[in-house]
Structure formats: C-alpha cells, structure tokens
Design a protein around this motif. Structure first.
Motif, PDB file in Angstrom:
ATOM      1  N   ALA A  25       0.820  -2.679  -0.392  1.00  9.45           N
ATOM      2  CA  ALA A  25       0.139  -2.186  -1.418  1.00  9.45           C
ATOM      3  C   ALA A  25       1.159  -1.335  -2.420  1.00  9.45           C
ATOM      4  CB  ALA A  25      -1.024  -1.088  -1.093  1.00  9.45           C
ATOM      5  N   TYR A  26       2.139  -0.468  -1.482  1.00 10.29           N
ATOM      6  CA  TYR A  26       3.078  -0.017  -2.073  1.00 10.29           C
ATOM      7  C   TYR A  26       4.062  -0.849  -2.830  1.00 10.29           C
ATOM      8  CZ  TYR A  26       7.052   3.048  -2.898  1.00 10.29           C
ATOM      9  OH  TYR A  26       8.339   3.258  -3.519  1.00 10.29           O
ATOM     10  N   ASN A  27       4.303  -1.852  -2.200  1.00 13.73           N
ATOM     11  CA  ASN A  27       5.423  -2.789  -2.785  1.00 13.73           C
ATOM     12  C   ASN A  27       4.887  -3.189  -4.178  1.00 13.73           C
ATOM     13  OD1 ASN A  27       7.822  -4.404  -2.655  1.00 13.73           O
ATOM     14  ND2 ASN A  27       6.502  -6.184  -2.219  1.00 13.73           N
ATOM     15  N   LEU A  28       3.476  -3.593  -4.318  1.00 13.47           N
ATOM     16  CA  LEU A  28       3.012  -4.104  -5.566  1.00 13.47           C
ATOM     17  C   LEU A  28       2.987  -2.956  -6.473  1.00 13.47           C
ATOM     18  CD1 LEU A  28       1.633  -6.103  -7.490  1.00 13.47           C
ATOM     19  CD2 LEU A  28      -0.541  -5.304  -6.132  1.00 13.47           C
ATOM     20  N   ALA A  29       2.774  -1.760  -5.827  1.00 17.65           N
ATOM     21  CA  ALA A  29       2.555  -0.717  -6.865  1.00 17.65           C
ATOM     22  C   ALA A  29       4.087  -0.193  -7.474  1.00 17.65           C
ATOM     23  CB  ALA A  29       2.094   0.618  -6.080  1.00 17.65           C
ATOM     24  N   ARG A  30       4.944  -0.451  -6.643  1.00 20.97           N
ATOM     25  CA  ARG A  30       6.222  -0.095  -6.936  1.00 20.97           C
ATOM     26  C   ARG A  30       7.052  -0.912  -8.032  1.00 20.97           C
ATOM     27  NH1 ARG A  30      10.127   0.879  -9.184  1.00 20.97           N
ATOM     28  NH2 ARG A  30      12.326   1.640  -8.474  1.00 20.97           N
ATOM     29  N   TRP A  31       6.130  -2.163  -7.761  1.00 20.57           N
ATOM     30  CA  TRP A  31       6.901  -3.232  -9.093  1.00 20.57           C
ATOM     31  C   TRP A  31       6.184  -2.981 -10.307  1.00 20.57           C
ATOM     32  CZ3 TRP A  31      11.400  -5.182  -9.292  1.00 20.57           C
ATOM     33  CH2 TRP A  31      12.105  -5.439  -8.144  1.00 20.57           C
ATOM     34  N   LEU A  32       4.875  -2.725 -10.163  1.00 18.61           N
ATOM     35  CA  LEU A  32       4.135  -2.533 -11.309  1.00 18.61           C
ATOM     36  C   LEU A  32       4.402  -1.115 -12.209  1.00 18.61           C
ATOM     37  CD1 LEU A  32       0.549  -3.240  -9.895  1.00 18.61           C
ATOM     38  CD2 LEU A  32       1.704  -4.614 -11.773  1.00 18.61           C
ATOM     39  N   THR A  33       4.691   0.078 -11.437  1.00 15.41           N
ATOM     40  CA  THR A  33       5.051   1.040 -11.966  1.00 15.41           C
ATOM     41  C   THR A  33       6.656   1.250 -12.279  1.00 15.41           C
ATOM     42  OG1 THR A  33       5.275   2.316 -10.056  1.00 15.41           O
ATOM     43  CG2 THR A  33       3.005   2.356 -10.929  1.00 15.41           C
ATOM     44  N   ARG A  34       7.180   0.535 -11.459  1.00 12.20           N
ATOM     45  CA  ARG A  34       8.769   0.733 -11.558  1.00 12.20           C
ATOM     46  C   ARG A  34       9.243   2.130 -11.280  1.00 12.20           C
ATOM     47  NH1 ARG A  34      10.838  -3.084 -16.787  1.00 12.20           N
ATOM     48  NH2 ARG A  34       9.996  -4.649 -15.806  1.00 12.20           N
ATOM     49  N   ASP A  35       8.587   2.805 -10.420  1.00 14.46           N
ATOM     50  CA  ASP A  35       8.904   4.253 -10.206  1.00 14.46           C
ATOM     51  C   ASP A  35       8.320   4.677  -8.822  1.00 14.46           C
ATOM     52  OD1 ASP A  35       9.908   6.987 -11.374  1.00 14.46           O
ATOM     53  OD2 ASP A  35       7.790   7.566 -10.407  1.00 14.46           O
ATOM     54  N   ASP A  36       9.173   5.488  -8.030  1.00 11.93           N
ATOM     55  CA  ASP A  36       8.662   5.446  -6.453  1.00 11.93           C
ATOM     56  C   ASP A  36       7.460   6.429  -6.347  1.00 11.93           C
ATOM     57  OD1 ASP A  36      10.551   3.920  -5.015  1.00 11.93           O
ATOM     58  OD2 ASP A  36      12.112   5.225  -4.959  1.00 11.93           O
ATOM     59  N   HIS A  40       3.586   5.921  -5.363  1.00 12.79           N
ATOM     60  CA  HIS A  40       3.081   6.654  -4.267  1.00 12.79           C
ATOM     61  C   HIS A  40       1.769   7.242  -4.719  1.00 12.79           C
ATOM     62  CE1 HIS A  40       5.921   6.893  -1.042  1.00 12.79           C
ATOM     63  NE2 HIS A  40       6.817   6.907  -1.995  1.00 12.79           N
ATOM     64  N   ASP A  41       1.777   7.767  -6.131  1.00 12.17           N
ATOM     65  CA  ASP A  41       0.519   8.206  -6.684  1.00 12.17           C
ATOM     66  C   ASP A  41      -0.545   7.265  -6.789  1.00 12.17           C
ATOM     67  OD1 ASP A  41       1.650  10.658  -6.840  1.00 12.17           O
ATOM     68  OD2 ASP A  41       2.104  10.792  -8.785  1.00 12.17           O
ATOM     69  N   LEU A  42      -0.198   5.842  -7.250  1.00 17.09           N
ATOM     70  CA  LEU A  42      -0.854   4.877  -7.470  1.00 17.09           C
ATOM     71  C   LEU A  42      -1.605   4.420  -6.373  1.00 17.09           C
ATOM     72  CD1 LEU A  42      -2.195   2.502  -9.252  1.00 17.09           C
ATOM     73  CD2 LEU A  42      -0.046   1.234  -8.903  1.00 17.09           C
ATOM     74  N   VAL A  43      -0.813   4.119  -5.103  1.00 17.77           N
ATOM     75  CA  VAL A  43      -1.299   3.784  -3.864  1.00 17.77           C
ATOM     76  C   VAL A  43      -2.560   4.780  -3.408  1.00 17.77           C
ATOM     77  CG1 VAL A  43      -0.710   3.452  -1.283  1.00 17.77           C
ATOM     78  CG2 VAL A  43       0.427   2.533  -3.299  1.00 17.77           C
ATOM     79  N   GLN A  44      -2.103   6.020  -3.592  1.00 16.49           N
ATOM     80  CA  GLN A  44      -2.984   7.016  -3.039  1.00 16.49           C
ATOM     81  C   GLN A  44      -4.398   7.122  -3.848  1.00 16.49           C
ATOM     82  OE1 GLN A  44      -1.233  10.889  -3.482  1.00 16.49           O
ATOM     83  NE2 GLN A  44      -0.361  10.865  -1.551  1.00 16.49           N
ATOM     84  N   ALA A  45      -4.132   6.875  -5.156  1.00 12.73           N
ATOM     85  CA  ALA A  45      -5.385   6.662  -5.986  1.00 12.73           C
ATOM     86  C   ALA A  45      -6.155   5.527  -5.518  1.00 12.73           C
ATOM     87  CB  ALA A  45      -5.068   6.567  -7.360  1.00 12.73           C
TER      88      ALA A  45
END
Length: 183
Positions: A25-36, A40-45
């Motif tokens: 989930a974090y890996n996908l979120a990192r590539w979608l947001t391009r920001d650590d 993290h915020d996206l995965v939490q949400a």
C-alpha cells in the motif's frame, strides 16, 4: 466501547487482513503521490477508510481490496483539492535507505555506486511516465499483483491492463535509453 472500533476480535481480524499488505500500500501511495509524507498520509487515510468499511469486504483478495482503497482514496483527495500541486522529483539521496551494508567488509564500492546510479536512472524514468502507465507498472513489477488484481485495483478491464503494461514497458525503456544517452 466505541461503536466505530468494534470488539477486539473485529480489530484483530482487520489487522490480520490488512497489515500484511502495508508495504504494498505504501509503495503504491509513494508512486502515486511522489512524496514520502503524502504517501504516509494517504496510507493512513486509506487504512482508516478500509477499517471503517471492513464489513464491506466479503472475502477474496484482500491485497487487491486494499490497493483499490489506496488508489481510490488518492484520486478522491486529488479531486477534492481540485488541483494537483507540483509533483516532486524522487531524489535517491533524500529518499534512499539508510542501509549500513555499504560499510560491510568485502562490499565493492563501485558496484554500490553503479547500483545507486541505476536506481536513480530507473526512478527518473518511472517519474517521467504518465500516471496511468506508471501505476500499472508499479502494481505489476514492484507490488507483484496479477493482471486480475491490477484490473480490480484500477477499475479497468484486463485487456486494458495488458496494453497499458506493454506500453508502459516500452515508454520506460525509451526513457532509460534517453537517460543513458544523456539527452
């Protein structure tokens, strides 16, 4: 007891279902947001949303279910903001690992530098891809999802997954060739 939390069994079941897929989930979120930080915020949400709607999971592929929630949460947040802020370029020096293995005895520094250079090159090439192509490539190659899982996550037919993946690989190769040539 908070009615939104549920009982201890419910929480434990959700943890068993969701936590094994946290890295993906974090890996996908990192590539979608391009920001650590944003990742993290996206995965939490997304995990909060998954927890609140855990009764909607009817069995099946938990990883695909969670990745779909991460993706949908991202696009919902993007839509709600009504404008995407400038995307930051991935910088290996800033976002790379703090791995101490580079100081290990017998490690060839030239190989380490070549590996880091290759990693930077690949990250720049991935960043250059349009989001739809980068998304399927990350889900397939980095998160190792099947075509069926990617179709579920992205909400597209399997044929579209295959064609986007083929095109993404060609675009990635073209970007890598350009980068290597110094263009």
């Amino acid at each position: 007891m908070d009615k939104h939390l549920g009982d201890d069994d419910s929480i434990a079941q959700f943890e068993a279902l969701a936590l094994p897929h946290l890295d993906a989930a974090y890996n996908l979120a990192r590539w979608l947001t391009r920001d650590d930080h944003d990742a993290h915020d996206l995965v939490q949400a997304a995990y909060l949303r998954a927890f609140r709607h855990r009764t909607g999971f009817r069995g099946g592929d938990a990883k695909a279910w969670l990745m779909t929630i991460v993706r949908n949460t991202y696009y919902t947040q993007l839509r709600d903001r009504r404008h995407a802020r400038d995307e930051d370029e991935f910088d290996e020096a800033v976002h790379g690992s703090d791995d101490d293995s580079v100081y290990a005895i017998g490690v060839d520094p030239a190989r380490i530098v070549a590996g880091k250079d290759a990693g930077k090159l690949i990250n720049r090439a991935l960043d250059a891809l349009p989001r739809a192509f980068r998304e399927v490539l990350v889900l397939k190659e980095l998160d190792e999802l099947s075509y069926q899982q990617i179709a579920e996550v992205a909400g597209i037919p399997i044929g579209t997954v295959m064609s986007r993946l083929a095109r993404a690989r060609k675009l990635l190769l073209a970007c890598l060739v350009k980068e290597r040539a110094g263009e």
